[in-house]
Design a protein around this motif. Structure first.
Motif, PDB file in Angstrom:
ATOM      1  N   ARG A 278      -6.750  -3.034  -2.923  1.00 62.20           N
ATOM      2  CA  ARG A 278      -7.607  -2.881  -3.905  1.00 62.20           C
ATOM      3  C   ARG A 278      -6.889  -2.019  -4.823  1.00 62.20           C
ATOM      4  NH1 ARG A 278     -12.363   1.213  -3.920  1.00 62.20           N
ATOM      5  NH2 ARG A 278     -11.742   1.061  -1.096  1.00 62.20           N
ATOM      6  N   ILE A 279      -7.013  -2.553  -5.838  1.00 57.60           N
ATOM      7  CA  ILE A 279      -6.632  -1.807  -6.459  1.00 57.60           C
ATOM      8  C   ILE A 279      -7.435  -0.385  -7.344  1.00 57.60           C
ATOM      9  CG2 ILE A 279      -5.359  -1.052  -9.345  1.00 57.60           C
ATOM     10  CD1 ILE A 279      -3.165  -3.665  -8.144  1.00 57.60           C
TER      11      ILE A 279
ATOM     12  N   HIS B 298      -5.050   5.507   2.599  1.00 55.55           N
ATOM     13  CA  HIS B 298      -4.633   6.081   0.687  1.00 55.55           C
ATOM     14  C   HIS B 298      -3.015   5.428   0.453  1.00 55.55           C
ATOM     15  CE1 HIS B 298      -8.445   8.210   0.053  1.00 55.55           C
ATOM     16  NE2 HIS B 298      -8.730   7.402   0.446  1.00 55.55           N
ATOM     17  N   ALA B 299      -2.871   4.647   0.147  1.00 57.69           N
ATOM     18  CA  ALA B 299      -1.421   3.203   0.143  1.00 57.69           C
ATOM     19  C   ALA B 299      -0.720   4.363  -1.410  1.00 57.69           C
ATOM     20  CB  ALA B 299      -1.283   1.867   0.349  1.00 57.69           C
ATOM     21  N   VAL B 300      -0.960   4.606  -1.954  1.00 65.47           N
ATOM     22  CA  VAL B 300      -0.713   5.038  -2.846  1.00 65.47           C
ATOM     23  C   VAL B 300      -1.732   5.455  -4.317  1.00 65.47           C
ATOM     24  CG1 VAL B 300       0.242   4.084  -5.292  1.00 65.47           C
ATOM     25  CG2 VAL B 300       0.599   2.974  -3.557  1.00 65.47           C
ATOM     26  N   SER B 301      -1.359   6.767  -4.424  1.00 67.32           N
ATOM     27  CA  SER B 301      -2.340   7.720  -5.470  1.00 67.32           C
ATOM     28  C   SER B 301      -1.585   8.255  -6.666  1.00 67.32           C
ATOM     29  CB  SER B 301      -2.921   8.878  -4.327  1.00 67.32           C
ATOM     30  OG  SER B 301      -3.717   8.605  -3.287  1.00 67.32           O
ATOM     31  N   GLY B 302      -2.327   7.162  -7.884  1.00 61.13           N
ATOM     32  CA  GLY B 302      -1.804   8.612  -9.212  1.00 61.13           C
ATOM     33  C   GLY B 302      -0.386   8.240  -9.005  1.00 61.13           C
TER      34      GLY B 302
ATOM     35  N   LEU C  91      -1.162   4.601 -10.637  1.00 59.30           N
ATOM     36  CA  LEU C  91      -1.792   3.861 -10.122  1.00 59.30           C
ATOM     37  C   LEU C  91      -2.465   4.158  -8.968  1.00 59.30           C
ATOM     38  CD1 LEU C  91      -1.146   0.616  -9.443  1.00 59.30           C
ATOM     39  CD2 LEU C  91       1.189   1.032  -8.459  1.00 59.30           C
ATOM     40  N   THR C  92      -3.037   3.616  -8.163  1.00 52.68           N
ATOM     41  CA  THR C  92      -4.164   4.309  -7.015  1.00 52.68           C
ATOM     42  C   THR C  92      -4.641   2.566  -6.252  1.00 52.68           C
ATOM     43  OG1 THR C  92      -4.686   5.751  -7.685  1.00 52.68           O
ATOM     44  CG2 THR C  92      -6.097   5.420  -6.259  1.00 52.68           C
ATOM     45  N   VAL C  93      -4.051   2.570  -4.885  1.00 57.46           N
ATOM     46  CA  VAL C  93      -4.335   0.925  -3.932  1.00 57.46           C
ATOM     47  C   VAL C  93      -4.215   1.508  -2.827  1.00 57.46           C
ATOM     48  CG1 VAL C  93      -3.059  -0.612  -3.427  1.00 57.46           C
ATOM     49  CG2 VAL C  93      -2.396   0.302  -5.162  1.00 57.46           C
TER      50      VAL C  93
END
Ligand SMILES: Nc1ncnc2c1ncn2[C@@H]1O[C@H](COP(=O)(O)OP(=O)(O)O)[C@@H](O)[C@H]1O
Ligand SMILES: [Mg+2]
Length: 354
Positions: free
Chosen positions: A63-64, A21-25, A9-11
């Motif tokens: 953005r996902i 880069h709020a959420v990475s991998g 999940l990357t958001v």
């Protein structure tokens, strides 16, 4: 079969200052009935990671970028808003941070609980009103038949939180997601709510994702703990293993910043080299990363006294920690037990800003 499978999940958020880069991998599985505690400092991506699976981030600017979130055989990231709305509240219960903003001040508690049930077509209005009384009783509100007719402002903070929990579990979801639900409460009420949640979990057999910046809360409730920083999972494992055999320097820093006793609990953090009793609270030095321009390597490297050169340039994968409990994962190029043996107090090397 896992209840929830989060994969890569990357958001991001596209802002005038650049892409955040709020959420990475983020990748993990949640088993039925499991309680996952997600911890990390403010801004580490805890909320965004769950809001994006529920279709609750504003798009744009959100953005996902990639990933999938499988729940009951469907990828939540691919569903239409209408389908997600049906899953939210029904199959996945949600409890938000601030009960005053989540409860509607002009509606009685009864109508709000009943609405949560009837909106999913599960019961008639009349049956849902009766169920509202049962639910208030279930969450430990005294005189529920009388209280259910009242408005949120007639409830104390702790009771409003209990009412929010009643709404969250009204449809007996398979998964309950709670985002800092006890943060605004005083310590005693917080402890009561945690006991209530443990009790409810048993009664309803649901899994939980419990988000908090408070390690003490996590220690009291989670089977599995997941530590996030800079939008990434830094360490993840069975709660006991993670607290007693810490492998990420970031987790170690968080645990070290705790007082010895909090909410009457003792923290046993005997990683090698750690002293058991700490007279003072130690803060993690340095500031969280600028997520519009994240560090190229391990996001914690600039604040990590144990960082190696590789940490500065290459993101470490989340893998099984060496000689650790099965399922105890860490994202680190350094080996924390080895590093602590050489530098037990985690002193920053000379010339580094801490
Ligand atoms: N609507 C938004 N627009 C821009 N950036 C956002 C938005 N929501 C969250 N962020 C950013 O995403 C990152 C992760 O935030 P969040 O998940 O809320 O952190 P946490 O819940 O761990 O405190 C932060 O850098 C935050 O500033
Ligand atoms: Mg948050």
């Amino acid at each position: 079969m896992p209840l929830l499978e989060v994969n890569d999940l990357t958001v991001r958020f596209d802002t005038s200052g650049g892409a955040v880069h709020a959420v990475s991998g983020v990748t993990y599985n949640l088993e039925p009935g499991e309680t996952l505690g997600v911890v990390g400092e403010s801004g580490s991506g805890k909320s965004v990671h769950v809001l994006s699976m529920l279709g609750l981030i504003p798009r744009p600017p959100g953005r996902i970028v990639r990933g999938s979130v499988m729940f009951e055989g469907r990828d939540l990231l691919k569903l239409r808003e209408r389908e997600l709305r049906d899953i939210r509240g029904k199959r996945i219960g949600v409890i938000f941070q601030d009960p005053m903003t989540s409860l509607n001040p002009v509606l009685t508690v009864e109508s709000q609980i009943a609405e949560a049930i009837t909106s999913h077509g599960l019961m008639s209005k009349k049956a849902a009103r009766a169920r509202a009384v049962e639910l208030l009783d279930l969450v430990g509100i005294p005189e529920p038949a009388k209280r259910v007719k009242q408005y949120p402002h007639q409830f104390s903070g702790g009771m409003r939180q209990r009412a929010m929990i009643a709404i969250g579990v009204a449809c007996e979801p398979k998964l309950l997601i709670a985002d800092e639900p006890t943060t605004a409460l005083d310590v005693t009420v917080q402890a009561q709510i945690l006991d209530l949640m443990k009790d409810l979990k048993k009664k309803l057999g649901m899994a939980m994702i419990w988000i908090t910046h408070d390690m003490g809360v996590v220690a009291g409730i989670a089977d599995t703990v997941q530590v996030m920083y800079g939008g990434r999972i830094m360490e993840r494992g069975p709660a006991r293993a993670l607290f007693q055999d810490t492998r990420s320097a970031y987790t170690w820093g968080l645990l070290r910043s705790l007082p010895d006793h909090s909410e009457g609990r003792t923290y046993e953090t005997h990683t090698p080299g750690q002293v058991k009793r700490r007279p003072r609270l130690q803060q993690i030095g340095g500031a969280p990363p600028d997520m519009t321009n994240p560090p190229p390597g391990d996001p914690f490297a600039p604040r990590n006294p144990f960082a190696t050169e590789r940490c500065m340039v290459e993101v470490p994968p989340l893998v099984q920690a060496r000689d650790a409990a099965p399922g105890h994962l860490v994202a680190a190029w350094y080996d924390l037990p080895t590093a602590l043996a050489a530098n037990p107090n985690g002193v920053m090397p000379k010339g580094e800003a801490a």
